[in-house]
Structure formats: structure tokens, C-alpha cells
Design a protein around this motif. Structure first.
Motif, PDB file in Angstrom:
ATOM      1  N   PHE A 196       0.822  -1.204   0.000  1.00 25.38           N
ATOM      2  CA  PHE A 196       0.000   0.000   0.000  1.00 25.38           C
ATOM      3  C   PHE A 196       0.860   1.259   0.000  1.00 25.38           C
ATOM      4  N   GLU A 244       0.749   3.929  -2.985  1.00 22.75           N
ATOM      5  CA  GLU A 244       0.188   5.233  -2.630  1.00 22.75           C
ATOM      6  C   GLU A 244       1.186   6.363  -2.858  1.00 22.75           C
ATOM      7  N   ASN A 266       1.854   6.914  -6.562  1.00 21.94           N
ATOM      8  CA  ASN A 266       0.688   7.598  -7.109  1.00 21.94           C
ATOM      9  C   ASN A 266       0.723   9.092  -6.771  1.00 21.94           C
TER      10      ASN A 266
END
Length: 75
Positions: free
Chosen positions: A15, A19, A22
């Protein structure tokens, strides 16, 4: 390390990597250079931490599997 904790570390690491990468792609134009320097450092540090957590969790899962196959994980 329990299987739950190892799985959590793998998921958390994945994650964090997804994240923060991104976030790096979503930074808008028009900010000062300092903004990009600070966020670039944050992205690199957090991606490295995510990878480290994922590796620790993965090793925990693999060690747990070896213990069970050798009969050491029985209680």
C-alpha cells in the motif's frame, strides 16, 4: 512473528509503495522548487520504508511456512 502480522506487513508495504508513487505522479505543476524537493524526499523515504516492511513481512511468511513444513510450528 505470527502469520497475521507478516501478512499485514506485506499489505502495508504494498500500500505504501503504490500510494506514494501515485502521489508522485499526481503532483500538480506550478509550485516552487522547494515543494518538489521536499515531496520527492518524502516519496523516496516512504517507498524505501514500504519495501523494507514488505520484505520483513515476506520473510516472516516464508519462515513461518518453513517451520510448519519441518514440524516446528505445531503447538
Amino acid at each position: 512473528m505470527s502469520r497475521k502480522i507478516a501478512g499485514f506487513l506485506v499489505a502495508l508495504g504494498a500500500f505504501m509503495v503504490v500510494e506514494w508513487i501515485n502521489l508522485g505522479f499526481n503532483l500538480a505543476d506550478g509550485h516552487d522548487t522547494g515543494f518538489y524537493v521536499v515531496h520527492g524526499i518524502l516519496i523516496v523515504v516512504n517507498v524505501v520504508l514500504g519495501i523494507v516492511l514488505g520484505v520483513i513481512g515476506w520473510r516472516g511468511l516464508r519462515a513461518r511456512g518453513r517451520d510448519r513444513s519441518a514440524g516446528l510450528g505445531q503447538q
